[in-house]
Design an enzyme around this catalytic site. Structure first.
Site, mmCIF file in Angstrom:
data_model
loop_
_atom_site.group_PDB
_atom_site.id
_atom_site.type_symbol
_atom_site.label_atom_id
_atom_site.label_comp_id
_atom_site.label_asym_id
_atom_site.label_seq_id
_atom_site.Cartn_x
_atom_site.Cartn_y
_atom_site.Cartn_z
ATOM 1 C CD GLU A 137 -0.025 8.986 -5.676
ATOM 2 O OE1 GLU A 137 0.039 8.350 -4.780
ATOM 3 O OE2 GLU A 137 0.849 9.027 -6.591
ATOM 4 C CE1 TYR A 150 2.732 8.358 -1.123
ATOM 5 C CE2 TYR A 150 0.450 8.572 -1.429
ATOM 6 C CZ TYR A 150 1.793 8.251 -1.927
ATOM 7 O OH TYR A 150 1.961 7.543 -3.060
ATOM 8 C CG ASP A 192 4.575 4.200 -1.396
ATOM 9 O OD1 ASP A 192 5.661 4.057 -1.325
ATOM 10 O OD2 ASP A 192 4.001 3.812 -2.272
#
Length: 311
Positions: free
Chosen positions: A56, A139, A157
């Site tokens: 990520e 996020y 996203d």
């Protein structure tokens, strides 16, 4: 599974179709994902929560094909957070290579240190504890909780936001920055049970990455094309604020990258003269170097020497 390329016939008296519901989207998107998802190393069970977290960080503003080799080298060298935490932060910057936005490497190192000190070296499963780690925003916390631990969180996203903007809101592109309305919509679209919600998060992201792309959407391959509000409206052109383009040549980012490349390749401190050779314009070069120092990516030493950070 391919949806029809034209909306069903309707007469002038037919009411305009409303936006699709979450329930009508979940099954076709998840079924499509089950058949078309890319085999990526961070999606494999052996990746664990640390592998998901590393991916990520690396995938922010960076395409998968550039991330893959760096990701594999990173996990081979630092298979657990504690392995990275033992290293100097400059080693994280060095291993980051040319992925760009190298402050992500420092943030990932900081998160590894915090995980080691606060959680015994295991990436926490609790969303609030993830969010409390340095360098972890909403996020990333939601993505790790969802993808690594199968929890129910909206994961927004750029790809997901574009899918939702088109399929539900009926516009070509989402706003430049995530809005409260987008977060509310993402929560409303979440399946109720955790396993399905986690699968939906991954599936909607993959749909945006492979089919509902920014520049060349492939509606003929989309499992929800028949429901897509933007397509049913005739694909109206974007009429919001201009979309931000990403330039690189001649920017401070390019200068910073060249300066960092010299330091990454060096085995010790580097003199100012070696850095001066990488960019012809002295004012911009100095500004870029000052920015790297301010961001903690470079340590200045006595005698006009520079190195990657040790602390």
């Amino acid at each position: 599974m391919t949806a029809p390329t034209k909306p069903p016939h309707s007469s002038p008296s037919d009411p305009a179709p409303g936006p699709p519901s979450g329930e009508s989207l979940h099954s076709p998107v998840i079924d499509w994902f089950d058949e078309n998802a890319r085999d990526l190393p961070w999606r494999r069970p052996e990746a664990g929560a640390w592998g998901v977290m590393v991916s990520e960080f690396m995938l922010q503003q960076t395409p998968v094909n550039r991330v893959l080799p760096v990701y594999e080298q990173w996990l081979a060298r630092w298979p657990r957070p504690a392995d990275l935490a033992k290293e100097a932060p400059g080693e994280a910057v060095r291993a980051w290579g040319r992925l760009g936005y190298p402050r992500r490497a420092l943030r990932l190192h900081g998160a590894a240190v915090a995980i080691t000190e606060r959680h015994g070296g295991d990436v926490p499963a609790d969303h609030a504890q993830l969010l409390a780690l340095p360098g972890i925003g909403e996020y990333t916390a939601a993505a790790v909780a969802s993808f690594a631990y199968g929890q129910r969180h909206p994961v927004l996203d750029t790809n997901v936001r574009r899918v939702f903007a088109r399929a539900v809101t009926g516009v070509q592109y989402p706003p430049n920055a995530t809005t409260a309305a987008e977060r509310k919509l993402a929560r409303a679209l979440l399946p109720e049970d955790e396993p399905t919600a986690a699968r939906w998060a991954a599936a909607s992201m993959e749909l945006g990455a492979l089919v509902c792309t920014a520049k060349s959407e492939s509606c003929h391959r989309c499992p929800i094309a028949a429901q897509c509000a933007w397509r049913l409206a005739g694909k109206p052109e974007h009429d919001g604020p201009p979309r931000r383009g990403q330039t690189y040549a001649g920017t401070n980012r390019q200068v910073r990258g060249r300066l960092l490349a010299v330091l990454r390749e060096a085995h010790g401190p580097v003199p100012q003269s070696a850095l001066d050779r990488v960019w012809h314009e002295p004012v911009q070069r100095a500004r870029a170097l000052d920015g790297l120092v301010a961001d903690g990516l470079v340590e200045p030493l006595a005698g006009g020497l520079y190195r990657l950070p040790l602390t």
